[in-house]
Motif scaffolding. Structure first.
Motif, PDB file in Angstrom:
ATOM      1  N   ILE A 153       0.787  -1.503   0.224  1.00 52.51           N
ATOM      2  CA  ILE A 153       0.065  -0.399  -0.060  1.00 52.51           C
ATOM      3  C   ILE A 153       0.796   1.634   0.100  1.00 52.51           C
ATOM      4  O   ILE A 153       0.592   2.275  -0.686  1.00 52.51           O
ATOM      5  N   ASP A 154       1.882   1.065   0.882  1.00 53.42           N
ATOM      6  CA  ASP A 154       2.966   2.644   0.478  1.00 53.42           C
ATOM      7  C   ASP A 154       2.831   3.178   0.270  1.00 53.42           C
ATOM      8  O   ASP A 154       3.306   3.956  -0.438  1.00 53.42           O
ATOM      9  N   ASP A 155       3.941   1.387  -1.221  1.00 53.15           N
ATOM     10  CA  ASP A 155       4.818   1.278  -2.601  1.00 53.15           C
ATOM     11  C   ASP A 155       3.325   2.302  -3.159  1.00 53.15           C
ATOM     12  O   ASP A 155       3.775   3.317  -4.117  1.00 53.15           O
ATOM     13  N   ARG A 222      -5.822  -3.992  -2.183  1.00 55.68           N
ATOM     14  CA  ARG A 222      -7.003  -3.226  -2.430  1.00 55.68           C
ATOM     15  C   ARG A 222      -7.208  -1.666  -2.650  1.00 55.68           C
ATOM     16  O   ARG A 222      -8.094  -1.838  -0.637  1.00 55.68           O
ATOM     17  N   LEU A 223      -6.734  -1.208  -2.813  1.00 58.47           N
ATOM     18  CA  LEU A 223      -7.211   0.513  -2.622  1.00 58.47           C
ATOM     19  C   LEU A 223      -8.395   1.543  -3.088  1.00 58.47           C
ATOM     20  O   LEU A 223      -8.689   0.462  -4.138  1.00 58.47           O
ATOM     21  N   GLN A 224      -8.861   1.700  -1.913  1.00 58.43           N
ATOM     22  CA  GLN A 224     -10.688   2.379  -2.200  1.00 58.43           C
ATOM     23  C   GLN A 224      -9.829   3.889  -3.136  1.00 58.43           C
ATOM     24  O   GLN A 224      -9.573   4.382  -2.724  1.00 58.43           O
ATOM     25  N   PRO A 225     -11.320   4.189  -3.932  1.00 57.33           N
ATOM     26  CA  PRO A 225     -10.786   6.128  -4.449  1.00 57.33           C
ATOM     27  C   PRO A 225     -10.367   7.045  -3.160  1.00 57.33           C
ATOM     28  O   PRO A 225      -9.087   7.558  -3.463  1.00 57.33           O
ATOM     29  N   ASP A 226     -11.247   6.765  -2.360  1.00 54.61           N
ATOM     30  CA  ASP A 226     -11.182   8.158  -1.395  1.00 54.61           C
ATOM     31  C   ASP A 226      -9.208   7.710  -0.561  1.00 54.61           C
ATOM     32  O   ASP A 226      -8.786   8.741  -0.063  1.00 54.61           O
ATOM     33  N   ALA A 227      -8.650   6.510  -0.404  1.00 50.62           N
ATOM     34  CA  ALA A 227      -7.930   6.241   0.400  1.00 50.62           C
ATOM     35  C   ALA A 227      -6.824   6.953  -0.476  1.00 50.62           C
ATOM     36  O   ALA A 227      -5.700   7.750   0.212  1.00 50.62           O
ATOM     37  N   VAL A 228      -7.139   6.646  -2.162  1.00 53.01           N
ATOM     38  CA  VAL A 228      -6.272   6.978  -2.394  1.00 53.01           C
ATOM     39  C   VAL A 228      -5.902   8.581  -3.172  1.00 53.01           C
ATOM     40  O   VAL A 228      -5.204   9.010  -2.406  1.00 53.01           O
TER      41      VAL A 228
END
Ligand SMILES: C[S@@+](CC[C@H](N)C(=O)[O-])C[C@H]1O[C@@H](n2cnc3c(N)ncnc32)[C@H](O)[C@@H]1O
Length: 274
Positions: A153-155, A222-228
């Motif tokens: 996730i961090d990368d 699995r990233l969701q739009p808000d987190a990005v």
């Protein structure tokens, strides 16, 4: 330094791809990284043709295929052996093709020399899996497809932030992510377990070369739009989340666009740099 396990399957695939005499042979014999198919009928021509179609379709749908692209610069993150890079070299005047693996970059140059415009290509090794050795404000578009889901996730968030850094004001980012699905309850823990087995001397190396197993190990986030969107510098305008019509992914405050060519498990962040 602790070995970064999520990078191993790609480095292994890169080493394996170097053992073959041509990109054609890589496609026939491995197939494992890019289209999951193997067989004597597969050719690099067909493989590149899929990239040509997808690049043009995504640029059209996202409104990024505009007059003047032939004087613009694109940064592609996760170019692999150049499936999409060839199309970028036809559309844009300079293409920075970035990948974790130097072996893939070598193949990418070969593929673009055959099917694209190699004088427009600059290849960049992403040695640490998160920083782009590309100047700030140099590009008009940063594009990434089926790559950020394979990073920790961090990368992934750092690479997204790097995309914003390299794009000049008025340019765009188009970044592809994978959203959650029911199968993730199995896939993500299996991927984590297999990556941890890569640590075992000799056995880990052998395991990372098994195609079926390595495919599990690619499954990282699995990233969701808000987190990005929350993680990015506050310079995005015209933020739009693109997804398949049947997907229910959304981003708070982001406009939604749908395109049935998008994998139902994927979504895209397309935004302009203010
Ligand atoms: C599934 S392939 C997709 C290649 C290409 N985008 C395409 O659609 O044909 C993913 C690529 O991302 C690269 N990759 C994985 N993690 C990366 C990272 N942290 N930084 C840069 N590239 C990465 C891999 O080496 C691989 O070439």
């Amino acid at each position: 330094m602790r070995r970064r396990l999520q990078l191993i399957p790609w480095k292994t695939a890169g080493r394996v791809s170097e053992q073959f005499a041509s990109a054609d042979e890589v496609i026939r014999q491995t197939g494992w990284v890019f289209n999951n198919e193997t067989g004597s009928q597969l050719t690099i021509d067909e493989f590149v043709a899929t990239g040509d179609n997808e690049v043009l379709a995504y640029l059209e749908v996202f409104g990024l295929r505009t007059p003047g692209n032939d004087e613009r610069t694109v940064v592609e993150i996760g170019c692999g052996i150049g499936r999409m890079t060839c199309a970028f070299t036809h559309e844009f005047s300079i293409v920075y093709a970035c990948d974790l693996d130097a072996g893939f970059l070598e193949r990418c140059r070969e593929t673009v020399a055959r099917f694209g415009k190699v004088d427009r290509l600059r290849t960049i090794e992403v040695g640490d899996g998160r920083s782009l050795e590309v100047p700030t404000d140099v590009a008009d578009l940063a594009f990434s497809y089926i790559t950020l889901q394979h990073c920790e996730i961090d990368d992934a968030l750092e690479l997204a932030s790097e995309s914003v850094r390299v794009v000049r004001a008025g340019g765009y980012v188009a970044l592809n992510f994978r959203s959650r699905s029911g199968a993730d309850a199995l896939l993500l823990p299996a991927g984590a377990l297999i990556r941890s087995l890569f640590r075992i001397p000799r056995f880990g190396r052998w395991l990372s070369q098994r195609r079926t197993v390595a495919r599990f190990a690619w499954q990282v986030n699995r990233l969701q739009p808000d987190a990005v969107i929350r993680s990015l510098p506050n310079v995005l305008t015209e933020v739009k989340v693109w997804r398949h019509p049947r997907s229910n992914v959304f981003g708070t405050g982001a406009e939604i666009g749908t395109f049935d060519g998008i994998n139902p498990h994927h979504w895209w962040l397309v935004a302009r740099i203010a």
